[in-house]
Design a protein around this motif. Structure first.
Motif, PDB file in Angstrom:
ATOM      1  N   PHE A 159     -16.135  -9.169   9.726  1.00 16.27           N
ATOM      2  CA  PHE A 159     -16.155  -9.274   8.274  1.00 16.27           C
ATOM      3  C   PHE A 159     -14.777  -9.480   7.660  1.00 16.27           C
ATOM      4  O   PHE A 159     -14.633  -9.545   6.451  1.00 16.27           O
ATOM      5  N   HIS A 160     -13.737  -9.569   8.478  1.00 19.85           N
ATOM      6  CA  HIS A 160     -12.375  -9.724   7.970  1.00 19.85           C
ATOM      7  C   HIS A 160     -11.730 -10.972   8.541  1.00 19.85           C
ATOM      8  O   HIS A 160     -11.919 -11.316   9.698  1.00 19.85           O
ATOM      9  N   ASP A 161     -10.963 -11.634   7.716  1.00 19.51           N
ATOM     10  CA  ASP A 161     -10.222 -12.813   8.120  1.00 19.51           C
ATOM     11  C   ASP A 161      -9.279 -12.429   9.261  1.00 19.51           C
ATOM     12  O   ASP A 161      -8.435 -11.554   9.094  1.00 19.51           O
ATOM     13  N   PRO A 162      -9.411 -13.065  10.419  1.00 17.59           N
ATOM     14  CA  PRO A 162      -8.561 -12.690  11.563  1.00 17.59           C
ATOM     15  C   PRO A 162      -7.073 -12.898  11.301  1.00 17.59           C
ATOM     16  O   PRO A 162      -6.239 -12.296  11.960  1.00 17.59           O
ATOM     17  N   GLU A 163      -6.731 -13.739  10.324  1.00 17.70           N
ATOM     18  CA  GLU A 163      -5.320 -13.979  10.002  1.00 17.70           C
ATOM     19  C   GLU A 163      -4.680 -12.761   9.333  1.00 17.70           C
ATOM     20  O   GLU A 163      -3.475 -12.575   9.415  1.00 17.70           O
ATOM     21  N   ILE A 164      -5.484 -11.945   8.641  1.00  9.73           N
ATOM     22  CA  ILE A 164      -4.922 -10.805   7.922  1.00  9.73           C
ATOM     23  C   ILE A 164      -5.428  -9.458   8.437  1.00  9.73           C
ATOM     24  O   ILE A 164      -4.923  -8.420   8.034  1.00  9.73           O
ATOM     25  N   ALA A 165      -6.419  -9.479   9.320  1.00 10.35           N
ATOM     26  CA  ALA A 165      -6.956  -8.225   9.859  1.00 10.35           C
ATOM     27  C   ALA A 165      -5.859  -7.460  10.597  1.00 10.35           C
ATOM     28  O   ALA A 165      -5.030  -8.052  11.276  1.00 10.35           O
ATOM     29  N   ASP A 166      -5.847  -6.144  10.430  1.00  8.30           N
ATOM     30  CA  ASP A 166      -4.855  -5.296  11.088  1.00  8.30           C
ATOM     31  C   ASP A 166      -5.563  -4.069  11.666  1.00  8.30           C
ATOM     32  O   ASP A 166      -5.437  -2.972  11.122  1.00  8.30           O
ATOM     33  N   PRO A 167      -6.324  -4.236  12.748  1.00  2.88           N
ATOM     34  CA  PRO A 167      -7.083  -3.120  13.296  1.00  2.88           C
ATOM     35  C   PRO A 167      -6.246  -1.898  13.677  1.00  2.88           C
ATOM     36  O   PRO A 167      -6.772  -0.791  13.738  1.00  2.88           O
ATOM     37  N   ASP A 168      -4.935  -2.067  13.906  1.00  2.00           N
ATOM     38  CA  ASP A 168      -4.090  -0.898  14.158  1.00  2.00           C
ATOM     39  C   ASP A 168      -3.996  -0.018  12.911  1.00  2.00           C
ATOM     40  O   ASP A 168      -3.650   1.159  13.002  1.00  2.00           O
ATOM     41  N   GLY A 169      -4.285  -0.590  11.756  1.00  2.00           N
ATOM     42  CA  GLY A 169      -4.249   0.139  10.496  1.00  2.00           C
ATOM     43  C   GLY A 169      -5.638   0.418   9.952  1.00  2.00           C
ATOM     44  O   GLY A 169      -5.847   0.428   8.744  1.00  2.00           O
ATOM     45  N   TRP A 170      -6.593   0.620  10.830  1.00  2.00           N
ATOM     46  CA  TRP A 170      -7.955   0.968  10.419  1.00  2.00           C
ATOM     47  C   TRP A 170      -8.250   2.361  10.948  1.00  2.00           C
ATOM     48  O   TRP A 170      -8.219   2.593  12.160  1.00  2.00           O
ATOM     49  N   TRP A 171      -8.526   3.287  10.034  1.00  2.00           N
ATOM     50  CA  TRP A 171      -8.712   4.676  10.434  1.00  2.00           C
ATOM     51  C   TRP A 171      -9.997   5.254   9.864  1.00  2.00           C
ATOM     52  O   TRP A 171     -10.325   5.049   8.705  1.00  2.00           O
TER      53      TRP A 171
ATOM     54  N   LEU B 227       5.054 -11.130   1.448  1.00  2.00           N
ATOM     55  CA  LEU B 227       5.737 -10.648   0.244  1.00  2.00           C
ATOM     56  C   LEU B 227       6.486  -9.347   0.520  1.00  2.00           C
ATOM     57  O   LEU B 227       7.039  -8.746  -0.402  1.00  2.00           O
ATOM     58  N   GLY B 228       6.465  -8.901   1.771  1.00  6.76           N
ATOM     59  CA  GLY B 228       7.155  -7.669   2.136  1.00  6.76           C
ATOM     60  C   GLY B 228       6.373  -6.413   1.841  1.00  6.76           C
ATOM     61  O   GLY B 228       6.937  -5.325   1.800  1.00  6.76           O
ATOM     62  N   GLY B 229       5.063  -6.548   1.631  1.00  4.99           N
ATOM     63  CA  GLY B 229       4.249  -5.389   1.283  1.00  4.99           C
ATOM     64  C   GLY B 229       3.098  -5.168   2.228  1.00  4.99           C
ATOM     65  O   GLY B 229       2.829  -5.959   3.128  1.00  4.99           O
ATOM     66  N   GLY B 230       2.420  -4.061   2.016  1.00  4.47           N
ATOM     67  CA  GLY B 230       1.206  -3.740   2.739  1.00  4.47           C
ATOM     68  C   GLY B 230       0.053  -3.693   1.757  1.00  4.47           C
ATOM     69  O   GLY B 230       0.263  -3.604   0.551  1.00  4.47           O
ATOM     70  N   TYR B 231      -1.178  -3.758   2.281  1.00  7.21           N
ATOM     71  CA  TYR B 231      -2.349  -3.771   1.407  1.00  7.21           C
ATOM     72  C   TYR B 231      -3.444  -2.883   1.972  1.00  7.21           C
ATOM     73  O   TYR B 231      -3.807  -3.006   3.150  1.00  7.21           O
ATOM     74  N   VAL B 232      -3.947  -1.993   1.129  1.00  9.11           N
ATOM     75  CA  VAL B 232      -5.095  -1.154   1.478  1.00  9.11           C
ATOM     76  C   VAL B 232      -6.334  -1.901   1.009  1.00  9.11           C
ATOM     77  O   VAL B 232      -6.629  -1.960  -0.183  1.00  9.11           O
ATOM     78  N   ARG B 233      -7.032  -2.506   1.950  1.00 15.99           N
ATOM     79  CA  ARG B 233      -8.220  -3.295   1.603  1.00 15.99           C
ATOM     80  C   ARG B 233      -9.394  -2.396   1.233  1.00 15.99           C
ATOM     81  O   ARG B 233     -10.128  -2.671   0.287  1.00 15.99           O
TER      82      ARG B 233
ATOM     83  N   ALA C  89     -14.347   9.708   5.933  1.00 17.81           N
ATOM     84  CA  ALA C  89     -13.485   8.829   5.129  1.00 17.81           C
ATOM     85  C   ALA C  89     -12.974   7.682   5.990  1.00 17.81           C
ATOM     86  O   ALA C  89     -12.826   7.827   7.200  1.00 17.81           O
ATOM     87  N   ILE C  90     -12.696   6.560   5.322  1.00 24.41           N
ATOM     88  CA  ILE C  90     -12.225   5.379   6.030  1.00 24.41           C
ATOM     89  C   ILE C  90     -11.106   4.708   5.247  1.00 24.41           C
ATOM     90  O   ILE C  90     -11.083   4.741   4.012  1.00 24.41           O
ATOM     91  N   CYS C  91     -10.176   4.115   5.977  1.00 27.71           N
ATOM     92  CA  CYS C  91      -9.090   3.329   5.387  1.00 27.71           C
ATOM     93  C   CYS C  91      -8.906   2.086   6.252  1.00 27.71           C
ATOM     94  O   CYS C  91      -8.740   2.198   7.462  1.00 27.71           O
ATOM     95  N   LEU C  92      -8.963   0.915   5.617  1.00 28.70           N
ATOM     96  CA  LEU C  92      -8.761  -0.349   6.314  1.00 28.70           C
ATOM     97  C   LEU C  92      -7.589  -1.075   5.662  1.00 28.70           C
ATOM     98  O   LEU C  92      -7.630  -1.400   4.481  1.00 28.70           O
ATOM     99  N   LEU C  93      -6.541  -1.301   6.425  1.00 25.25           N
ATOM    100  CA  LEU C  93      -5.365  -2.029   5.943  1.00 25.25           C
ATOM    101  C   LEU C  93      -5.448  -3.480   6.386  1.00 25.25           C
ATOM    102  O   LEU C  93      -6.154  -3.799   7.339  1.00 25.25           O
ATOM    103  N   ASP C  94      -4.732  -4.357   5.686  1.00 25.54           N
ATOM    104  CA  ASP C  94      -4.638  -5.736   6.147  1.00 25.54           C
ATOM    105  C   ASP C  94      -3.244  -6.288   5.881  1.00 25.54           C
ATOM    106  O   ASP C  94      -2.421  -5.637   5.259  1.00 25.54           O
ATOM    107  N   GLU C  95      -3.006  -7.475   6.381  1.00 21.09           N
ATOM    108  CA  GLU C  95      -1.683  -8.094   6.322  1.00 21.09           C
ATOM    109  C   GLU C  95      -1.574  -9.155   5.230  1.00 21.09           C
ATOM    110  O   GLU C  95      -0.684  -9.999   5.276  1.00 21.09           O
ATOM    111  N   SER C  96      -2.450  -9.099   4.235  1.00 16.77           N
ATOM    112  CA  SER C  96      -2.464 -10.142   3.209  1.00 16.77           C
ATOM    113  C   SER C  96      -1.211 -10.156   2.326  1.00 16.77           C
ATOM    114  O   SER C  96      -0.953 -11.146   1.653  1.00 16.77           O
ATOM    115  N   ARG C  97      -0.430  -9.083   2.319  1.00  8.85           N
ATOM    116  CA  ARG C  97       0.794  -9.039   1.509  1.00  8.85           C
ATOM    117  C   ARG C  97       2.056  -9.062   2.369  1.00  8.85           C
ATOM    118  O   ARG C  97       3.161  -8.878   1.866  1.00  8.85           O
ATOM    119  N   ALA C  98       1.906  -9.293   3.659  1.00 11.22           N
ATOM    120  CA  ALA C  98       3.044  -9.236   4.584  1.00 11.22           C
ATOM    121  C   ALA C  98       4.150 -10.209   4.207  1.00 11.22           C
ATOM    122  O   ALA C  98       5.327  -9.861   4.253  1.00 11.22           O
TER     123      ALA C  98
END
Length: 113
Positions: free
Chosen positions: A4-16, A37-43, A26-35
């Motif tokens: 369900f996530h774009d493989p270009e921005i998926a960051d499974p190491d940041g999925w908890w 720009l020097g940022g992180g994103y909580v999807r 509780a769940i948290c899924l991060l992605d690389e869509s702001r990388a």
């Protein structure tokens, strides 16, 4: 989740997933869509109703902040419905986040006649 996530921005190491006494809480899924720009994103950040009010979302956000700091990122962003009755905005303010951009989204339901 990967399907369900774009493989270009998926960051499974940041999925908890947090569990409490063996129950998914509780769940948290991060992605690389702001990388770039020097940022992180909580999807996705969510806490099951049964487990709200225990600090689980704040714990996951703090982990996300550390995760991105360790990757050399300068900021962490997320999107939120500021009218949500869950108290999400108060949570984000409590952990030190501030609005970057506020938008209005408009819609027109289209119904078959």
């Amino acid at each position: 989740w990967l399907a369900f996530h774009d493989p270009e921005i998926a960051d499974p190491d940041g999925w908890w997933l947090l569990t409490v006494d063996g129950v998914d809480a509780a769940i948290c899924l991060l992605d690389e869509s702001r990388a770039e720009l020097g940022g992180g994103y909580v999807r996705t950040l969510g806490v099951d109703r049964e487990f709200r009010g225990r600090g689980l979302a704040a714990l996951l956000l703090q982990r996300a902040f550390g995760y991105y700091r360790d990757k050399g990122r300068r900021s962490v962003q997320l999107g939120v419905d500021s009218e949500s009755p869950t108290g999400a905005v108060r949570l984000y303010e409590r952990v030190g986040m501030r609005p970057l951009r506020v938008i209005d989204a408009w819609s027109l339901p289209v119904v078959d006649r």
